[in-house]
Design an enzyme around this catalytic site. Structure first.
Site, PDB file in Angstrom:
ATOM      1  N   SER A 159       0.810  -1.217   0.000  1.00 30.18           N
ATOM      2  CA  SER A 159       0.000   0.000   0.000  1.00 30.18           C
ATOM      3  C   SER A 159       0.848   1.274   0.000  1.00 30.18           C
ATOM      4  O   SER A 159       0.337   2.349  -0.275  1.00 30.18           O
ATOM      5  CB  SER A 159      -0.946   0.024   1.208  1.00 30.18           C
ATOM      6  OG  SER A 159      -0.246   0.299   2.389  1.00 30.18           O
ATOM      7  N   LYS A 197       1.347   4.256   7.282  1.00 31.47           N
ATOM      8  CA  LYS A 197       0.567   5.110   6.378  1.00 31.47           C
ATOM      9  C   LYS A 197       0.989   6.567   6.527  1.00 31.47           C
ATOM     10  O   LYS A 197       1.650   6.956   7.497  1.00 31.47           O
ATOM     11  CB  LYS A 197      -0.933   5.001   6.688  1.00 31.47           C
ATOM     12  CG  LYS A 197      -1.538   3.640   6.423  1.00 31.47           C
ATOM     13  CD  LYS A 197      -1.643   3.335   4.940  1.00 31.47           C
ATOM     14  CE  LYS A 197      -2.307   1.994   4.698  1.00 31.47           C
ATOM     15  NZ  LYS A 197      -1.453   0.873   5.154  1.00 31.47           N
TER      16      LYS A 197
END
Length: 238
Positions: A159, A197
């Site tokens: 991701s 993230k």
């Protein structure tokens, strides 16, 4: 001789590599240089590559390394893919200027510090929280901040691939419970899940944003998210 835009872009990439250990995205470059489209960034990147200031690494998203800098930026080259850490893995912070004499093996050992590898971190669907040391890894002192504790995590998932962070990479994290918008952080969700993230604050909520369009941004209340650290370095094995 570089144009002003070429110099501005080279300086922006250099500063981002020093701060995060990974190059900026093309969108970030476009915003930083106030260009209307990414095609202008592609032309600048190509020009810098042709002049021998940067190199794009094949088959890796957003993988750019700086080979040298002009004199008005200090003339200090950024990392070379041929340089390795004491653990035998590539480190964006392990390069040294060509004018610096090569270290002896003993000096190289002194220039590295061991930090704990706390297990795996998800760059994708969050996994169980990291809470135990699996082993130690040697990290160049130049990659570590002078203050604060550090630890490393092995990345699992894709991701964050557009931030140059791939499955299997080792990320170096400085322990902190605060972060600025846009920082890549280790976020603990509901005291149960940990993920890597970019963090943003939006309308009183916390957004954990991936660097891969295949993953949706997770928007959570502030009491659901605890920052466990901020990315300061990256180690990749080839």
């Amino acid at each position: 001789m570089l144009t002003k835009k070429q110099l501005d872009l080279l300086n922006f990439i250099h500063r981002r590599l020093q701060k995060d250990g990974v190059p900026p995205s093309f969108d970030e470059m476009k915003v930083a240089l106030d260009l209307r489209s990414k095609s202008g960034i592609h032309r600048l990147i190509t020009a810098l590559e042709e002049r021998g200031f940067i190199r794009r690494l094949a088959h890796r998203a957003r993988a750019i390394e700086i080979l040298r800098l002009p004199e008005n930026m200090g003339g200090v080259p950024a990392p070379s893919a041929n340089q390795t850490t004491a653990a035998g893995a590539f480190s964006p912070a392990s390069a040294r200027p060509p004018s610096t004499p090569r270290s002896t093996p003993a000096a190289s050992v002194l220039a590295a510090l061991e930090i704990p590898v706390m297990g795996r971190i998800a760059a994708g669907v969050p996994i169980e929280a990291i809470n135990q040391i699996t082993h130690q890894i040697a990290i160049p002192q130049t990659m570590l901040s002078s203050n604060g504790k550090h630890y490393a995590l092995e990345v699992r998932g894709d991701s964050m691939i557009n931030a140059g962070i791939n499955d299997g990479d080792i990320v170096v994290i400085r322990e902190t419970d605060t972060a600025d918008d846009g920082d890549i952080v280790v976020a603990l969700i509901a005291d149960e899940e940990a993920t890597l993230k970019r963090l943003f604050r939006r309308n009183g909520a916390i957004a954990l944003e991936a660097e891969n369009p295949a993953y949706e941004t997770r928007v959570l209340s502030p009491n659901q998210v605890k920052v466990q650290g901020r990315l300061v370095g990256l180690i990749r094995s080839y």
